[in-house]
Motif scaffolding. Structure first.
Motif, mmCIF file in Angstrom:
data_model
loop_
_atom_site.group_PDB
_atom_site.id
_atom_site.type_symbol
_atom_site.label_atom_id
_atom_site.label_comp_id
_atom_site.label_asym_id
_atom_site.label_seq_id
_atom_site.Cartn_x
_atom_site.Cartn_y
_atom_site.Cartn_z
ATOM 1 N N ARG A 1 8.584 14.219 17.122
ATOM 2 C CA ARG A 1 7.140 14.023 16.963
ATOM 3 C C ARG A 1 6.867 13.187 15.725
ATOM 4 N NH1 ARG A 1 4.598 18.384 13.786
ATOM 5 N NH2 ARG A 1 6.227 19.657 12.810
ATOM 6 N N ASN A 2 5.671 12.628 15.677
ATOM 7 C CA ASN A 2 5.281 11.783 14.562
ATOM 8 C C ASN A 2 4.748 12.639 13.422
ATOM 9 O OD1 ASN A 2 5.882 9.498 16.142
ATOM 10 N ND2 ASN A 2 3.826 9.518 17.019
ATOM 11 N N GLN A 3 5.300 12.410 12.218
ATOM 12 C CA GLN A 3 4.930 13.262 11.089
ATOM 13 C C GLN A 3 5.188 12.532 9.779
ATOM 14 O OE1 GLN A 3 6.342 17.422 11.176
ATOM 15 N NE2 GLN A 3 7.121 17.068 9.102
ATOM 16 N N ILE A 4 4.278 12.680 8.829
ATOM 17 C CA ILE A 4 4.423 12.105 7.505
ATOM 18 C C ILE A 4 4.547 13.218 6.482
ATOM 19 C CG2 ILE A 4 3.223 10.818 5.685
ATOM 20 C CD1 ILE A 4 2.068 9.028 7.800
ATOM 21 N N SER A 5 5.528 13.087 5.587
ATOM 22 C CA SER A 5 5.759 14.078 4.544
ATOM 23 C C SER A 5 5.883 13.380 3.201
ATOM 24 C CB SER A 5 7.040 14.879 4.813
ATOM 25 O OG SER A 5 7.032 15.452 6.109
ATOM 26 N N PRO A 6 5.353 13.975 2.125
ATOM 27 C CA PRO A 6 5.494 13.366 0.800
ATOM 28 C C PRO A 6 6.935 13.431 0.312
ATOM 29 C CG PRO A 6 4.482 15.532 0.625
ATOM 30 C CD PRO A 6 4.579 15.236 2.093
ATOM 31 N N VAL A 7 7.292 12.523 -0.582
ATOM 32 C CA VAL A 7 8.632 12.457 -1.166
ATOM 33 C C VAL A 7 8.484 12.549 -2.681
ATOM 34 C CG1 VAL A 7 10.727 11.076 -1.414
ATOM 35 C CG2 VAL A 7 9.452 11.030 0.742
ATOM 36 N N HIS B 1 0.824 -1.211 0.000
ATOM 37 C CA HIS B 1 0.000 0.000 0.000
ATOM 38 C C HIS B 1 0.856 1.258 0.000
ATOM 39 C CE1 HIS B 1 -2.570 3.163 1.816
ATOM 40 N NE2 HIS B 1 -3.524 2.570 1.105
ATOM 41 N N THR B 2 1.910 1.281 0.848
ATOM 42 C CA THR B 2 2.743 2.471 1.017
ATOM 43 C C THR B 2 4.135 2.051 1.454
ATOM 44 O OG1 THR B 2 0.776 3.639 1.856
ATOM 45 C CG2 THR B 2 2.890 4.756 2.115
ATOM 46 N N ILE B 3 5.136 2.835 1.046
ATOM 47 C CA ILE B 3 6.471 2.700 1.612
ATOM 48 C C ILE B 3 6.827 3.993 2.335
ATOM 49 C CG2 ILE B 3 7.532 3.352 -0.604
ATOM 50 C CD1 ILE B 3 9.990 1.710 0.263
ATOM 51 N N TYR B 4 7.383 3.849 3.526
ATOM 52 C CA TYR B 4 7.825 4.988 4.324
ATOM 53 C C TYR B 4 9.337 4.922 4.499
ATOM 54 C CZ TYR B 4 2.881 5.233 5.737
ATOM 55 O OH TYR B 4 1.507 5.312 5.753
ATOM 56 N N PHE B 5 10.018 6.041 4.270
ATOM 57 C CA PHE B 5 11.426 6.162 4.616
ATOM 58 C C PHE B 5 11.507 6.743 6.020
ATOM 59 C CE2 PHE B 5 11.871 6.656 -0.140
ATOM 60 C CZ PHE B 5 12.328 5.359 -0.325
ATOM 61 N N LEU B 6 12.222 6.047 6.895
ATOM 62 C CA LEU B 6 12.194 6.339 8.321
ATOM 63 C C LEU B 6 13.222 7.374 8.750
ATOM 64 C CD1 LEU B 6 11.808 2.739 9.809
ATOM 65 C CD2 LEU B 6 10.014 4.450 9.471
ATOM 66 N N ASN B 7 12.782 8.218 9.695
ATOM 67 C CA ASN B 7 13.658 9.127 10.422
ATOM 68 C C ASN B 7 13.175 9.171 11.858
ATOM 69 O OD1 ASN B 7 15.535 10.264 8.474
ATOM 70 N ND2 ASN B 7 13.738 11.220 7.533
ATOM 71 N N LYS B 8 14.083 9.231 12.799
ATOM 72 C CA LYS B 8 13.701 9.410 14.194
ATOM 73 C C LYS B 8 13.618 10.906 14.505
ATOM 74 C CE LYS B 8 15.690 5.056 15.821
ATOM 75 N NZ LYS B 8 16.731 4.427 16.673
ATOM 76 N N PRO C 1 2.792 4.626 -3.437
ATOM 77 C CA PRO C 1 2.982 5.915 -2.752
ATOM 78 C C PRO C 1 4.184 5.876 -1.813
ATOM 79 C CG PRO C 1 0.680 5.222 -2.673
ATOM 80 C CD PRO C 1 1.456 4.052 -3.199
ATOM 81 N N VAL C 2 4.955 6.972 -1.817
ATOM 82 C CA VAL C 2 6.183 7.051 -1.027
ATOM 83 C C VAL C 2 6.115 8.264 -0.110
ATOM 84 C CG1 VAL C 2 8.699 7.168 -1.086
ATOM 85 C CG2 VAL C 2 7.466 6.023 -2.948
ATOM 86 N N PHE C 3 6.405 8.040 1.177
ATOM 87 C CA PHE C 3 6.398 9.124 2.158
ATOM 88 C C PHE C 3 7.615 8.998 3.066
ATOM 89 C CE2 PHE C 3 1.980 8.557 0.996
ATOM 90 C CZ PHE C 3 1.523 9.859 0.859
ATOM 91 N N GLU C 4 7.952 10.091 3.703
ATOM 92 C CA GLU C 4 8.928 10.083 4.791
ATOM 93 C C GLU C 4 8.158 10.064 6.101
ATOM 94 O OE1 GLU C 4 12.847 12.507 5.147
ATOM 95 O OE2 GLU C 4 11.291 13.701 6.123
#
Length: 272
Positions: free
Chosen positions: A211-217, A201-208, A255-258
């Protein structure tokens, strides 16, 4: 594993990503080690489409004093060498020979290399440094380098999420959709994924972060980051080009997000 006849060599079938490989060896104790290691991924070796013949070697295999992994093409075959194993793989015949220490770690590496070569050649997918899980019938990938939080995000997963891997995910195109498959290749959690699959469904590129936040790539950034996390061991210009093409195709369909997150179960509320 099927019990061999008295004059047959013991073997086990290992099915990862719908590529069943028969592993044959004359060491019954080694087979028992593999049965335990790949318990969730065993299949009937008679139905395998590829085969590895393993010779258990003692004392440790010499690699010229160099324990670094080397994967090279030699004519029609690939050669693989590390301090604990030496192997050859013929992609046309889908046959290989492995000389290995009597532990599963070496075969783990050989299997990863073989699968990465097979996927690259077909253009159907890749192995990815990524945690992955199925939730509500859909697969989610969480990709990143060591320390990005793959195992953390897997550990935080809710009870209704089915873990595919906390370290190496198997991505393959079936029909018009990319699917994620469970793998036995574990990270710090130390447990195999479930032997199941689901459409991605989605791939997320991880960063620590704080706070929790999703951003488009952007597509270009997505391909660049994805390629940095794809497992590919061979210095082969043609196959590298095919992996690049596959990455572009994947990004065009998924779909790709950070995902910036803190180690809190609340992060999974963002994963829909």
């Amino acid at each position: 594993m099927l019990s061999p006849a008295a004059n047959e060599t013991p073997e086990i079938g290992i099915d990862i990503g719908r590529l069943p490989i028969a592993v044959q060896t004359d060491d019954p104790e080694y087979i028992r080690t593999l049965e335990h290691r790949f318990a969730r991924f065993q299949c009937n070796p008679a139905g395998a489409v590829a085969r590895l013949e393993v010779s258990v070697s003692e004392p440790p295999i010499s690699n010229g004093g160099d324990d670094e992994l080397k994967v090279e093409r030699a004519g029609t075959q690939w050669t693989m060498r590390r301090g604990d194993f030496a192997a050859q793989w013929n992609p046309t015949e889908r046959r290989g020979q492995v000389r290995s220490l009597p532990f599963h770690y070496a075969l783990d590496s050989v299997l990863r290399i073989v699968h990465s070569l097979e996927l690259a050649e077909s253009g159907e997918g890749f192995l990815l440094h990524s945690a992955s899980a199925i939730r509500n019938g859909r697969a989610f990938l969480f990709s990143g380098v060591s320390g990005a939080g793959k195992t953390t995000i897997a550990r935080l997963a809710p009870a209704d999420a089915m873990l595919l891997s906390d370290e190496i995910s198997y991505v393959r195109l079936l029909g018009e959709r990319y699917y994620a498959f469970g793998t036995p290749f574990a990270g710090d959690l130390g447990v195999s994924g479930e032997n199941v699959m689901a459409p991605i469904h989605t791939i997320y590129f991880l960063n620590k972060g704080e706070r929790n936040q999703i951003s488009p790539v952007s597509p270009a950034a997505a391909v660049s980051t994805l390629l940095r996390n794809v497992l590919f061991f061979a210095d082969d210009e043609r196959l590298v080009g095919r992996v690049f093409q596959t990455a572009c195709e994947f990004v065009s369909r998924v779909p790709v997000f950070e995902l910036t997150f803190r180690p809190d179960v609340e992060v999974w509320n963002l994963i829909q």
